[in-house]
Motif scaffolding. Structure first.
Motif, PDB file in Angstrom:
ATOM      1  N   ALA A  48       0.926  -1.081  -0.020  1.00 18.37           N
ATOM      2  CA  ALA A  48      -0.014   0.066  -0.001  1.00 18.37           C
ATOM      3  C   ALA A  48       0.698   1.360  -0.047  1.00 18.37           C
ATOM      4  O   ALA A  48       0.572   2.031  -0.828  1.00 18.37           O
ATOM      5  CB  ALA A  48      -1.062   0.294   1.224  1.00 18.37           C
TER       6      ALA A  48
ATOM      7  N   THR B 178       3.021   1.377  -3.532  1.00 21.57           N
ATOM      8  CA  THR B 178       2.015   1.703  -4.671  1.00 21.57           C
ATOM      9  C   THR B 178       1.720   3.188  -4.736  1.00 21.57           C
ATOM     10  O   THR B 178       1.511   3.796  -5.479  1.00 21.57           O
ATOM     11  CB  THR B 178       0.891   0.745  -4.865  1.00 21.57           C
TER      12      THR B 178
ATOM     13  N   GLU C  79      -1.339  -8.087  -4.729  1.00 20.42           N
ATOM     14  CA  GLU C  79      -1.722  -6.741  -4.415  1.00 20.42           C
ATOM     15  C   GLU C  79      -1.147  -5.716  -5.698  1.00 20.42           C
ATOM     16  O   GLU C  79      -1.697  -4.899  -5.746  1.00 20.42           O
ATOM     17  CB  GLU C  79      -1.111  -6.259  -3.151  1.00 20.42           C
TER      18      GLU C  79
ATOM     19  N   TRP D 180      -3.373  -3.331  -8.206  1.00 22.66           N
ATOM     20  CA  TRP D 180      -3.135  -2.044  -8.293  1.00 22.66           C
ATOM     21  C   TRP D 180      -2.836  -1.409  -9.749  1.00 22.66           C
ATOM     22  O   TRP D 180      -3.272  -0.385 -10.105  1.00 22.66           O
ATOM     23  CB  TRP D 180      -1.910  -1.391  -7.287  1.00 22.66           C
TER      24      TRP D 180
END
Length: 560
Positions: free
Chosen positions: A47, A50, A79, A83
């Motif tokens: 998280a 990105t 993940e 994204w």
């Protein structure tokens, strides 16, 4: 050479070509620049990572995994794919398995161990193991196989990462590996064009050279790359390695100071790889943060020069944000033309399309690891590869009735970036003890005296150097270091005490221990290899392997 996405290695149908062209058509210049970057994934917080990229409008075309547990790797890749607006290529150094980037696994087999068996079945199995791990984690791009030729024993890069020194063997085993992975929808990237293994330096630390004359290069490395391309590899990695003879043939009168590594040389990338060898796939640099690349010209100039030379993707960064900005500026001011950036992005997208990424990035429904089967495969390749290099003193097999008291002196056995596994000495010592030997263990270097070294035969019946001396990277040499000040832990006792060398990794250690009359090479640090070495030592199994290189490193006395 005109790009044709319908031809090998992409072989796209109309739908695949349409996806590439329609995706390219709507991309911003920022997105195009992002697609030619393969960024190392150092972060463990996707998280945060990105969000940092998005804030800077950087959307890389690929990311390369660095070490992390297997479950984390799978989660992080999922993940990242969620994204990214365009499916990512996820790269990994699948040379000997996944040991380089999964911290909770072990190697399958180094290429040299595979080649020592003389049977391409084991190259097929190595590739199948790599494909299964790749499917589990989400890797779609193998930075492998290493198809360099181990011509120079002093080269600190090649060693057991190669299939050996014989071009025919390297081409055959490399092609089998490539065909197996490519047929499973995993792009391969054989390396390091125009070929490592001739120089004795490390391009992490200096620009190196493949100094073969042109005829010799075409007869060796050139043939290996012809076979590699014919095997269907979708990508090729170019190194920070010069090939002066090929550059001079293309550019008569070129000054020595103007000779460039392949990663920056249009006459090598476009002239040789594209036009003469006919490669239609994607070309990626080796890590562009290496000194072999960064010291040739200023960073902004070098990044643009690599693309203009014909490279399609840049691996690695000095600074991700700065590299993106430098490339973006080069595209905007015309130093990289619109056609050139489009062609590079087109090939990046073509790789993605050809391996099915537009249809979905989750590969958990494909063939996944089979622990028991792959353990049996490891055991078999290890047993088949053990090579009895010499036993001129007729020491083997060891027998506790005659050789009960054993001194084991360990060389190396430390984790490295490329292979963090081990230690293996405890397994070796326990294996000998289980067979009735009394074992004392020491480690090189260790401080001793000339007097003690001369009297070891009074306390022991046999001396074994157990060596897990392996490629470390970022070093211009790979040799044994004895204790100062006169190396009394070196094998100065061989006249009075029978001595053997068991090398689990490096095949060239006899250059530093030529007086040792019994030597076994095994090529890969794994538990299976240690078990196989012990079995040969004590006569439970014959040594069946054939050395893929000269284990005497050109020294006649080492063969005595």
């Amino acid at each position: 050479m005109t790009m044709d996405l319908r031809k090998a290695p992409f072989a796209l149908d109309d739908g695949g070509v349409d996806w590439v062209e329609s995706t390219l058509e709507i991309m911003t210049v920022e997105q195009k620049v992002g697609q030619v970057l393969c960024v190392y994934l150092h972060s463990t917080d996707m998280a945060e990572w990105t969000a940092w990229l998005a804030e800077r409008e950087i959307e890389p075309g690929a990311m390369m995994l660095t070490a992390r547990p297997r479950l984390d790797a799978r989660t992080h890749v999922a993940e990242l794919q969620e994204w990214s607006s365009i499916p990512l290529l996820i790269a990994g150094n699948l040379e000997s398995g996944a040991v380089n980037f999964l911290s909770d696994t072990e190697a399958f087999a180094n290429p040299m161990q595979v080649a020592a068996t003389g049977d391409v079945l084991h190259a097929q199995r190595l590739a199948e193991h790599c494909a299964r791990v790749a499917n589990e984690v989400g890797i779609t791009w193998a930075f492998a196989p290493v198809i360099d030729l181990a011509m120079n024993p002093q080269n600190p890069i090649t060693n057991t990462r190669t299939f050996g020194s014989d071009p025919a063997v390297v081409a055959e085993f490399g092609a089998v590996y490539i065909e197996a992975l490519e047929s499973r929808g995993i792009a391969t990237s054989p390396k390091h064009f125009p070929g490592d293994g001739v120089d004795d330096r490390d391009q992490h630390l200096a620009t190196t050279s493949n100094d073969l004359d042109a005829d010799s290069w075409w007869a060796t490395f050139g043939e290996v790359y012809r076979r590699t391309i014919a095997a269907g590899t979708r990508t090729i990695m170019v190194g920070h390695i010069r090939q002066p003879a090929l550059s001079r043939a293309a550019r008569p009168g070129i000054a020595d100071a103007e000779l460039l590594p392949a990663s920056l040389a249009p006459e090598l990338v476009t002239g040789v790889l594209r036009e003469q060898l006919g490669f239609n796939g994607l070309i990626v640099t080796d890590n562009s943060a290496m000194t072999g690349f960064t010291t040739v010209m200023a960073r902004g100039e070098a990044l643009a020069a690599a693309l203009n030379a014909g490279v399609d993707m840049i691996l690695g960064n000095v600074d991700v944000e700065e590299d993106f900005a430098l490339l973006l500026a080069a595209v905007r001011d015309g130093r990289i033309s619109g056609d050139r950036i489009d062609d590079a992005v087109r090939r990046v997208l073509a790789v993605k399309s050809s391996i099915g990424l537009p249809a979905g990035t989750d590969r958990a429904d494909r063939d996944l690891p089979d622990v028991e089967q792959e353990r049996a495969w490891r055991d078999e390749v290890a047993a088949r590869a053990v090579t009895l290099v010499k036993d001129t003193q007729r020491l083997l097999p060891l027998d506790p009735a005659r050789h009960r008291r054993v001194l084991v002196c360990v060389i190396g056995d430390e984790p490295t970036f490329y292979d963090p596994s081990g230690p293996f000495a405890p397994q070796f010592v326990d294996g000998l003890r289980a067979r009735g030997f009394e074992v004392e263990q020491r480690t090189v270097p260790h401080v001793t005296t000339a007097v003690e070294a001369s009297r070891l035969h009074e306390r022991f019946d046999v001396f074994i150097y157990f060596a897990v001396h392996r490629f470390i990277g970022n070093a211009n040499t790979s040799r044994v270091s004895w204790a100062p000040w006169q190396g009394f832990d070196a094998p100065r006792h061989v006249v009075t005490l029978p001595t053997a060398l068991v090398s689990i990794a490096d095949p060239y250690l006899l250059q530093d221990l030529p007086m040792v009359r019994t030597a076994i090479n095994c090529y890969t640090p794994t538990p299976s290899t240690v078990d196989a070495a012990i079995a040969v030592l004590v006569g439970e199994r014959p040594a069946l392997g054939r050395s893929p290189v000269d284990p005497f490193a050109g020294h006649w006395d080492a063969a005595l």
